[in-house]
Motif scaffolding. Structure first.
Motif, PDB file in Angstrom:
ATOM      1  N   ALA A   3       0.844  -1.200   0.000  1.00  0.00           N
ATOM      2  CA  ALA A   3       0.000   0.000   0.000  1.00  0.00           C
ATOM      3  C   ALA A   3       0.876   1.246   0.000  1.00  0.00           C
ATOM      4  N   LEU A   4       0.440   2.229  -0.722  1.00  0.00           N
ATOM      5  CA  LEU A   4       1.263   3.410  -0.929  1.00  0.00           C
ATOM      6  C   LEU A   4       1.184   4.369   0.250  1.00  0.00           C
ATOM      7  N   SER A   5       2.319   4.928   0.555  1.00  0.00           N
ATOM      8  CA  SER A   5       2.332   5.965   1.581  1.00  0.00           C
ATOM      9  C   SER A   5       1.691   7.227   1.030  1.00  0.00           C
ATOM     10  N   ARG A   6       1.208   8.069   1.902  1.00  0.00           N
ATOM     11  CA  ARG A   6       0.553   9.297   1.456  1.00  0.00           C
ATOM     12  C   ARG A   6       0.501  10.277   2.626  1.00  0.00           C
ATOM     13  N   LYS A   7       0.274  11.514   2.284  1.00  0.00           N
ATOM     14  CA  LYS A   7       0.047  12.508   3.321  1.00  0.00           C
ATOM     15  C   LYS A   7      -1.182  12.102   4.116  1.00  0.00           C
ATOM     16  N   ARG A   8      -1.082  12.145   5.451  1.00  0.00           N
ATOM     17  CA  ARG A   8      -2.207  11.646   6.203  1.00  0.00           C
ATOM     18  C   ARG A   8      -3.410  12.580   6.132  1.00  0.00           C
ATOM     19  N   GLN A   9      -3.201  13.845   5.805  1.00  0.00           N
ATOM     20  CA  GLN A   9      -4.333  14.753   5.711  1.00  0.00           C
ATOM     21  C   GLN A   9      -5.268  14.353   4.569  1.00  0.00           C
ATOM     22  N   GLY A  10      -4.775  13.620   3.636  1.00  0.00           N
ATOM     23  CA  GLY A  10      -5.661  13.040   2.635  1.00  0.00           C
ATOM     24  C   GLY A  10      -5.922  13.903   1.434  1.00  0.00           C
ATOM     25  N   ILE A  11      -5.402  15.117   1.385  1.00  0.00           N
ATOM     26  CA  ILE A  11      -5.640  15.912   0.186  1.00  0.00           C
ATOM     27  C   ILE A  11      -4.333  16.328  -0.476  1.00  0.00           C
ATOM     28  N   ILE A  12      -3.228  15.919   0.091  1.00  0.00           N
ATOM     29  CA  ILE A  12      -1.936  16.229  -0.514  1.00  0.00           C
ATOM     30  C   ILE A  12      -1.384  14.942  -1.103  1.00  0.00           C
ATOM     31  N   PRO A  13      -0.927  14.964  -2.326  1.00  0.00           N
ATOM     32  CA  PRO A  13      -0.542  13.713  -2.976  1.00  0.00           C
ATOM     33  C   PRO A  13       0.699  13.105  -2.347  1.00  0.00           C
ATOM     34  N   ALA A 138       7.332   7.189  -0.987  1.00  0.00           N
ATOM     35  CA  ALA A 138       6.689   8.384  -0.439  1.00  0.00           C
ATOM     36  C   ALA A 138       7.559   9.591  -0.744  1.00  0.00           C
ATOM     37  N   THR A 139       6.920  10.759  -0.780  1.00  0.00           N
ATOM     38  CA  THR A 139       7.627  12.016  -0.975  1.00  0.00           C
ATOM     39  C   THR A 139       7.541  12.802   0.319  1.00  0.00           C
ATOM     40  N   TRP A 140       8.621  13.480   0.666  1.00  0.00           N
ATOM     41  CA  TRP A 140       8.595  14.271   1.892  1.00  0.00           C
ATOM     42  C   TRP A 140       9.488  15.492   1.780  1.00  0.00           C
TER      43      TRP A 140
END
Lengths: 309, 309
Positions: A3-13, A138-140
């Motif tokens: 499963a792909l990592s993502r921003k937890r806020q859910g609206i940032i890719p 993931a991007t950070w």
């Protein structure tokens, strides 16, 4: 792919075009006896052979620690994270089987750069038939970091640990040491095949790959085996690259024993006449590592590595 | 523990007191049927059961992406990296078996903080008898990053993939959705036991854990299974935490389908009358995901996640 990592806020890719990147990675994969073609699932499914011991480990490479992204190509960075792990397989005399990897990409990095990281990893693995069967991207707002976890299989050879060196054993290395920071630390070839050959032909008692430097890595063997060692400095094979990195206050030989990232094998055995290996000393019962240098026997201390907390 | 990471220049320590930290970690470990007591070797050696499929995957947690080190305790951060992976095991209905982990520590971090990270990971794993059998620790001039690779075993239950949902199957979730960013994303309990129970009692056709959000994760199932879906918005169980995080421009229901990090299971089956699961829609042959909301059927698009490269 997991499963792909993502921003937890859910609206940032999670990463611009990440799903394209994952699709592209999957297009690079091929089915194998061990792993079926990646199913794009949470976990990869492998059929492990009943008679194979399963060896597992992980190593990371971090920007400014294990590589410098301003200097080193993404393909060489990807290769390094795979090769460090393949070298761990060599140290145990097992065969690389499969790997899973992560990459934390600095925001704004291009898809082409990310593909180069992957290709470096894949190409280094392909040499030893070690496929990357899963991963996480993931991007950070941080620096480039990669990890790779490797699965190895015993494949008919008992794994060589660090813990069975015996007094009277000889100590061997598989190549010249020192000067890796001139560039070899990014381009070394893991000694997988040589390790398998040595372990099948000779009675190896302990083995490790030289990543932390001879003084420290021989210390690991001595500690695990509850023995000591005596090294003859005259026998140490010095790498010509030392000339390019000579540090102020360091003798040439200090580079060979302390610099590290040689990724040659260090092993012990009652005897070994393989033409590629060099005998450098003996295991003894008395704890601690001494070396004979300029006809004097002194303690070989790991040099300047650990500070206090 | 695998060979330790270190500054490649060879005179800067990998982490103040790192070898003490590794020794401490080893003192925390216990022998098990699968893994013998950690031998302090390059790789851990496991005896894999012949009749178990081996499942493997990896997930990372990055500061400011998956947690905020200014807000969240190190113990909860360590727990999250383990629980994300345990949730991947749940998604496949396999049993967690063992793990290897990495941590990249910001320079200057205390040994106590590092121990808390480890303990969070260990305690979360212990609940499911999943031991951390190896790892790699390094310090850098970067932000805190952890990864964990998990090995799962099929243990008598065929792994449930994303690729076998069939038209006519019902779609189910295991709990209320939305509002995870209020805090649940750090404290969720992976649905390992429930997944095993569901997979053994019902004919599950596809399963995934809800990490990217229902709209995206159902998309993964539909893509892998080459099917479409129709969701009834009225049936979606809404988590009360949504009240605490309501975003401007988002309806309550948008949080349930787009926010993500619910870590509930999303699965398909011809039928399932388990008291804990909620039916939310149907799989259909026609591609794409629609939902019926306010008596209108519209396309349920993944919301605002991916940008162009």
């Amino acid at each position: 792919m997991t499963a792909l990592s993502r921003k937890r806020q859910g609206i940032i890719p999670p990463m611009p075009g990440e799903f394209d990147f994952i699709s592209w990675i999957r297009s690079q994969q091929r089915p194998s006896e061990l792993a079926q073609l990646s199913s794009g699932d949470d976990l990869a499914i492998l059929k492990w052979k009943a008679d194979d011991l399963l060896l597992v480990g992980v190593d990371q490479v971090l920007d400014t620690v294990h590589f410098d992204s301003r200097v080193h190509s993404p393909r060489s960075i990807g290769a390094k994270v795979m090769n460090r792990n393949l070298s761990d397989c060599a140290a145990m005399a097992c065969l690389p089987a499969a790997a899973v990897a992560t990459v934390a990409l600095p925001r704004g990095i291009s898809m082409d750069y990310a593909k180069e990281l992957y290709l470096g990893m894949k190409e280094a693995g392909d040499i030893f038939d070690c496929q990357v069967v899963g991963g996480d991207t993931a991007t950070w707002d941080g620096k480039l970091a990669m990890t790779l976890s490797i699965l190895g299989r015993s494949a008919g050879i008992r794994p060589i640990t660090r813990g069975s060196a015996k007094p009277g054993d000889r100590i061997y290395v598989t190549g010249p040491l020192g000067g890796s920071s001139a560039g070899r630390h990014m381009t070394f070839q893991p000694r997988v095949h040589l390790a398998r050959e040595l372990a099948s032909k000779y009675k190896l008692t302990a083995m490790i790959d030289l990543s932390d430097g001879l003084s420290r890595d021989l210390g690991h063997i001595c500690e695990e085996s509850k023995v000591g060692a005596l090294i003859n400095a005259k026998l140490l094979p010095l790498h010509k690259d030392i000339d390019d990195v000579q540090k102020s206050g360091w003798r040439t030989i200090d580079h060979a024993v302390h610099e590290g990232e040689d990724y040659e094998l260090l092993f012990t055995a009652p005897a070994c006449d393989h033409p590629q290996v060099i005998m450098i000393g003996d295991i003894r019962a008395e704890p601690g590592i001494d070396w004979i240098i300029d006809s004097e026997q002194t303690r070989l201390e790991p040099k300047g590595w650990e500070h206090e907390i």
